[in-house]
Write a protein that holds these residues in place. Structure first.
Motif, short mmCIF file in Angstrom:
data_model
loop_
_atom_site.label_atom_id
_atom_site.label_comp_id
_atom_site.label_asym_id
_atom_site.label_seq_id
_atom_site.Cartn_x
_atom_site.Cartn_y
_atom_site.Cartn_z
N GLN A 1 9.16 10.89 -13.34
CA GLN A 1 8.27 9.97 -12.51
C GLN A 1 8.35 8.73 -12.50
OE1 GLN A 1 3.59 9.45 -13.52
NE2 GLN A 1 3.70 11.46 -12.13
N ASN A 2 8.55 8.12 -13.76
CA ASN A 2 9.10 6.79 -13.85
C ASN A 2 10.32 6.26 -13.10
OD1 ASN A 2 6.79 6.67 -15.59
ND2 ASN A 2 8.06 6.71 -17.62
N VAL A 3 11.22 6.96 -13.10
CA VAL A 3 12.43 6.54 -12.37
C VAL A 3 12.00 6.76 -10.78
CG1 VAL A 3 14.66 7.48 -11.49
CG2 VAL A 3 14.06 7.67 -13.78
N CYS A 4 11.08 7.60 -10.33
CA CYS A 4 10.81 7.55 -8.82
C CYS A 4 10.01 6.40 -8.50
CB CYS A 4 9.70 8.78 -8.87
SG CYS A 4 10.32 10.25 -8.62
N TYR A 5 9.13 6.04 -9.28
CA TYR A 5 8.20 4.60 -9.05
C TYR A 5 9.26 3.44 -9.21
CZ TYR A 5 3.93 7.29 -8.58
OH TYR A 5 3.08 8.13 -8.16
N ALA A 6 10.26 3.52 -10.04
CA ALA A 6 10.92 2.33 -10.10
C ALA A 6 11.77 2.22 -8.85
CB ALA A 6 11.91 2.57 -11.57
N ILE A 7 12.27 3.36 -8.36
CA ILE A 7 12.97 3.35 -7.35
C ILE A 7 12.13 3.02 -6.12
CG2 ILE A 7 14.34 4.74 -5.46
CD1 ILE A 7 15.25 6.28 -8.12
N MET A 8 10.91 3.30 -5.88
CA MET A 8 9.98 3.05 -5.04
C MET A 8 9.77 1.59 -4.82
SD MET A 8 6.35 4.80 -3.95
CE MET A 8 7.00 6.18 -3.83
N VAL A 9 9.80 0.85 -6.16
CA VAL A 9 9.19 -0.62 -6.32
C VAL A 9 10.60 -1.27 -5.75
CG1 VAL A 9 8.99 -2.31 -8.03
CG2 VAL A 9 7.50 -0.39 -8.08
N LEU B 1 16.04 3.91 6.81
CA LEU B 1 16.69 4.34 5.25
C LEU B 1 15.76 4.55 4.38
CD1 LEU B 1 19.38 5.27 3.95
CD2 LEU B 1 19.72 2.72 3.74
N ALA B 2 15.07 3.32 4.20
CA ALA B 2 13.93 3.29 3.07
C ALA B 2 12.98 4.32 3.01
CB ALA B 2 13.34 2.02 2.94
N GLY C 1 12.72 -0.51 -3.60
CA GLY C 1 12.85 -0.03 -2.29
C GLY C 1 12.02 -0.89 -1.43
N LEU C 2 10.83 -1.08 -2.06
CA LEU C 2 9.63 -2.26 -1.29
C LEU C 2 10.10 -3.65 -1.45
CD1 LEU C 2 6.45 -0.59 -2.69
CD2 LEU C 2 7.53 -0.21 -0.52
N ILE C 3 10.61 -3.96 -2.62
CA ILE C 3 11.40 -5.31 -2.76
C ILE C 3 12.45 -5.58 -1.42
CG2 ILE C 3 12.66 -6.80 -4.10
CD1 ILE C 3 11.33 -5.56 -6.54
N ALA C 4 13.16 -4.52 -1.40
CA ALA C 4 14.29 -4.65 -0.55
C ALA C 4 13.82 -4.79 0.79
CB ALA C 4 15.34 -3.21 -0.58
N LEU C 5 12.76 -4.04 1.30
CA LEU C 5 12.15 -4.02 2.75
C LEU C 5 11.44 -5.29 2.82
CD1 LEU C 5 10.17 -0.59 3.12
CD2 LEU C 5 11.97 -1.67 4.46
N GLY C 6 10.75 -6.17 1.55
CA GLY C 6 10.27 -7.54 1.89
C GLY C 6 11.56 -8.46 2.15
N LEU C 7 12.57 -8.31 1.47
CA LEU C 7 13.67 -8.96 1.73
C LEU C 7 14.24 -9.05 3.09
CD1 LEU C 7 15.90 -8.62 -1.81
CD2 LEU C 7 14.36 -10.79 -0.93
N GLN D 1 0.76 -1.44 -0.08
CA GLN D 1 0.08 0.14 -0.05
C GLN D 1 0.80 1.42 0.00
OE1 GLN D 1 -3.82 -1.50 -0.44
NE2 GLN D 1 -3.05 0.41 -0.45
N ILE D 2 2.22 1.03 0.30
CA ILE D 2 2.95 2.29 0.25
C ILE D 2 3.12 2.86 -1.12
CG2 ILE D 2 5.52 3.30 0.55
CD1 ILE D 2 5.71 1.07 3.02
N LEU D 3 3.11 1.95 -2.14
CA LEU D 3 2.95 2.38 -3.47
C LEU D 3 1.71 2.69 -3.93
CD1 LEU D 3 4.41 2.29 -6.33
CD2 LEU D 3 3.49 -0.03 -6.51
N CYS D 4 0.71 2.06 -3.53
CA CYS D 4 -0.74 2.40 -3.90
C CYS D 4 -1.03 3.79 -3.41
CB CYS D 4 -1.48 1.12 -3.64
SG CYS D 4 -1.11 -0.32 -4.26
N GLU D 5 -0.95 4.03 -2.14
CA GLU D 5 -1.18 5.27 -1.93
C GLU D 5 -0.47 6.55 -2.55
OE1 GLU D 5 -3.40 6.30 0.30
OE2 GLU D 5 -4.08 4.13 0.53
N SER D 6 0.73 6.04 -3.06
CA SER D 6 1.52 7.17 -3.86
C SER D 6 0.66 7.59 -5.30
CB SER D 6 2.71 6.81 -4.13
OG SER D 6 3.51 7.82 -4.85
N LEU D 7 0.01 6.42 -5.60
CA LEU D 7 -0.71 6.45 -6.87
C LEU D 7 -1.97 7.03 -6.94
CD1 LEU D 7 0.09 2.93 -8.35
CD2 LEU D 7 1.27 5.05 -9.16
#
Length: 302
Positions: free
Chosen positions: A269-277, A249-250, A279-285, A196-202
């Motif tokens: 914008q595309n770069v922002c969302y790529a970095i955000m995704v 940090l994330a 970051g979310l993958i890194a948080l999942g790991l 939802q961190i990504l989805c709320e940004s959208l």
């Protein structure tokens, strides 16, 4: 109140409780348990959804008239995350009344709760202006179709973010059923907040306090809270606080990205969302590593 959404949500509660009953068939007092969870969860969910929205925008609510705002049942004036928290409180209350361990019941309810969370998101189809993102429909006619987009009363097409949220939540449900065998509630909560961190940004309709997307902040706090629990439960582990440090940090990176998305920093914008995704993958790991570390430490103590 939107009657269609209310009926959809009540039907979703019945379906989710049906999944809970199926997964716990043979359990003593199952019907009573489902009845109590459905009743308390729905009532407390509605109350908490309203209160969280109200308190998050308290200045605006008071300006409109505090009592008028408090009793307003327009569907856009409720917090999804307040509803999630309220339903979980309903499950805890039903556990107390039936003399069960609250966390054990929350773990058992986690898959059904995720199904309910996904269905509640899909139900936003019935709510005009909720769960959407503006799109230049005249520049992208090939994208103007459901479920990718929905049209409003002016026949303008808008991205259906709520559909993405529902699908991602179903993904968390699949993860819960196949991989999250222990501490299902905590881990499911982590991944529900994470997506939802990504989805709320959208979402265009995500409400803000100053420059902060309030419900995105709730999600980040939920992610950090779960990782903090892992850290607290591993007192003898070297570099005990690393998981929460990585999380902070994330969070800092996400704040910078939100500034960029609002036009305050020149990052595409595309770069922002790529970095955000990423970051979310890194948080999942990070969560997976922290969880395994915690389980290893607790097994040694046992």
């Amino acid at each position: 109140m939107n009657l269609q959404y209310a009926l959809w949500f009540l039907g979703s509660v019945v379906i989710s409780l049906g999944l809970f009953a199926l997964m716990n068939r043979g359990k003593k007092g199952l019907f009573t348990q489902c009845l109590l969870m459905g009743l308390f969860g729905t009532v407390l969910g509605a109350v908490c959804a309203k209160l969280v929205f109200y308190l998050s925008l308290i200045d605006f609510m008071v300006m409109r008239g505090w009592l008028k705002s408090l009793v307003d049942v327009t569907m856009g004036t409720f917090s999804y995350y307040g509803g999630v928290a309220g339903f979980c409180l309903g499950v805890v209350l039903s556990a107390r009344l039936t003399r069960q361990k609250p966390m054990a019941l929350l773990d058992s309810f986690a898959p059904a709760g995720l199904l309910l969370a996904a269905l509640a998101r899909f139900g936003e189809y019935f709510l005009d202006g909720v769960g959407i993102r503006d799109m230049l429909y005249w520049e992208h006619p090939e994208l103007c179709f459901f479920p990718l987009a929905v049209s409003n009363e002016y026949e303008e097409w808008l991205y259906a973010v709520f559909m993405l949220e529902g699908l991602l939540t179903l993904g968390v449900l699949a993860l819960c059923l196949t991989r999250l065998k222990k501490r299902r509630f905590l881990r499911s909560l982590f991944y529900l907040c994470l997506i939802q961190i990504l989805c709320e940004s959208l979402r265009t309709d995500s409400f803000t306090w100053l420059f902060v997307r309030v419900e995105q902040l709730f999600c980040m706090l939920g992610v950090a809270g779960v990782l903090l629990v892992y850290c607290i439960k591993t007192p003898g582990v070297p570099r005990r606080w690393l998981p929460i440090a990585y999380c902070l940090l994330a969070a800092g990176v996400f704040v910078v990205l939100e500034f960029a998305l609002n036009g305050k920093i020149p990052i595409p914008q595309n770069v922002c969302y790529a970095i955000m995704v990423a970051g979310l993958i890194a948080l999942g790991l990070n969560e997976s590593w922290a969880f395994r570390r915690m389980e290893k430490e607790l097994s040694h103590k046992a």
